[in-house]
Design a protein around this motif. Structure first.
Motif, PDB file in Angstrom:
ATOM      1  N   SER A   1      34.711  37.315  46.778  1.00  0.00           N
ATOM      2  CA  SER A   1      34.837  37.467  44.870  1.00  0.00           C
ATOM      3  C   SER A   1      35.622  36.397  44.508  1.00  0.00           C
ATOM      4  CB  SER A   1      35.087  39.100  44.557  1.00  0.00           C
ATOM      5  OG  SER A   1      36.217  39.202  44.958  1.00  0.00           O
TER       6      SER A   1
ATOM      7  N   SER B   1      26.677  29.818  46.249  1.00  0.00           N
ATOM      8  CA  SER B   1      28.202  30.318  45.573  1.00  0.00           C
ATOM      9  C   SER B   1      28.712  30.993  44.043  1.00  0.00           C
ATOM     10  CB  SER B   1      28.190  28.566  44.862  1.00  0.00           C
ATOM     11  OG  SER B   1      28.321  27.282  45.658  1.00  0.00           O
ATOM     12  N   VAL B   2      30.011  31.121  43.721  1.00  0.00           N
ATOM     13  CA  VAL B   2      29.918  31.690  42.623  1.00  0.00           C
ATOM     14  C   VAL B   2      30.479  30.648  41.430  1.00  0.00           C
ATOM     15  CG1 VAL B   2      31.200  33.451  41.703  1.00  0.00           C
ATOM     16  CG2 VAL B   2      29.933  34.066  43.905  1.00  0.00           C
TER      17      VAL B   2
ATOM     18  N   ASP C   1      31.570  29.821  37.283  1.00  0.00           N
ATOM     19  CA  ASP C   1      31.894  30.375  36.217  1.00  0.00           C
ATOM     20  C   ASP C   1      32.513  28.883  35.287  1.00  0.00           C
ATOM     21  OD1 ASP C   1      32.141  31.569  33.563  1.00  0.00           O
ATOM     22  OD2 ASP C   1      33.627  32.796  34.173  1.00  0.00           O
TER      23      ASP C   1
ATOM     24  N   GLY D   1      32.748  36.866  39.418  1.00  0.00           N
ATOM     25  CA  GLY D   1      31.660  37.393  40.452  1.00  0.00           C
ATOM     26  C   GLY D   1      31.438  37.603  41.037  1.00  0.00           C
ATOM     27  N   SER D   2      30.526  37.655  42.222  1.00  0.00           N
ATOM     28  CA  SER D   2      31.154  37.758  44.275  1.00  0.00           C
ATOM     29  C   SER D   2      29.342  37.772  44.445  1.00  0.00           C
ATOM     30  CB  SER D   2      31.474  39.404  44.427  1.00  0.00           C
ATOM     31  OG  SER D   2      30.434  39.944  44.690  1.00  0.00           O
ATOM     32  N   ASN D   3      29.135  36.873  45.803  1.00  0.00           N
ATOM     33  CA  ASN D   3      28.246  37.039  46.011  1.00  0.00           C
ATOM     34  C   ASN D   3      28.551  37.199  47.752  1.00  0.00           C
ATOM     35  OD1 ASN D   3      26.005  35.568  47.151  1.00  0.00           O
ATOM     36  ND2 ASN D   3      26.339  33.905  45.715  1.00  0.00           N
TER      37      ASN D   3
END
Length: 206
Positions: free
Chosen positions: A131, A155-156, A158, A168-170
């Motif tokens: 995250s 990727s994440v 902003d 955000g998370s991935n």
């Protein structure tokens, strides 16, 4: 003793000029060879017995390990960026692995908090999740990527807008060989924010 007796008999026969002297010498040679072969067989038998004992011990160790780990080696870790304090992390001039300092768990000791790198100790399928919390001031400027052996997987990011406190998370499920490295990388000139609320985390399980 039997060999010595045969040798004496053969020698006596040769001295007496017996016609079977050559046959006796041949018999003596065969007897000697059989004796040597018997010793080798005995030695090999002892070695086989020793190897069988070692194999049994190894099998016992395997059974014990499987009972402890449920038949499959367990690997898992979970960590967050900060042990204490607050503020942005970065920017750096080059892409840099994030070092998750506060470790919640590290079963298998695959994660190194000094480098931020997880190294696979066991071949298998791994689930990775991470995250990201963007910078807490100014224009958003946060980009992080999950890396495997320097290859970007996901990727994440902003980098636009005027709002703050975005997250955000991935995640990804990937196969790893022993020695493969996985880490979360903060891209060059980017930042993330964290404090004792622990917004930025990384987790791995098999």
């Amino acid at each position: 003793m039997k060999t010595i007796a045969v040798l004496i008999l053969a020698f006596s026969s040769c001295l007496s000029g017996s016609a079977s002297c050559c046959d006796m010498c041949s018999l003596t040679s065969v007897t000697e060879k059989l004796g040597a072969l018997g010793e080798k067989v005995t030695d090999m038998g002892e070695k086989v017995t020793h190897l069988e004992a070692k194999l049994q011990n190894s099998q016992k160790d395997i059974v014990e390990l499987r009972s402890l780990i449920g038949g499959t080696p367990k690997v898992a870790f979970s960590a967050t960026l900060r042990e204490s304090g607050r503020g942005n992390i970065g920017p750096f001039n080059t892409a840099t692995p994030l070092q998750y300092k506060k470790v919640f768990s590290n079963t298998g000791s695959g994660y190194n908090p000094s480098t931020g790198v997880f190294t696979a100790m066991v071949k298998g399928m791994y689930f990775f999740r991470f995250s990201m919390h963007n910078n807490n001031d100014g224009t958003p400027n946060s980009v992080v990527s999950l890396m495997k052996n320097k290859e970007r997987l996901t990727s994440v990011w902003d980098t636009t807008g005027s709002d703050r406190n975005d997250m955000g998370s991935n995640a990804a499920v990937i196969p790893l060989e022993v020695g493969d490295s996985v880490y979360v990388e903060l891209q060059a000139k980017r930042v993330v924010y964290d404090d004792t609320m622990h917004y930025n985390t990384t987790t791995v399980v098999t």
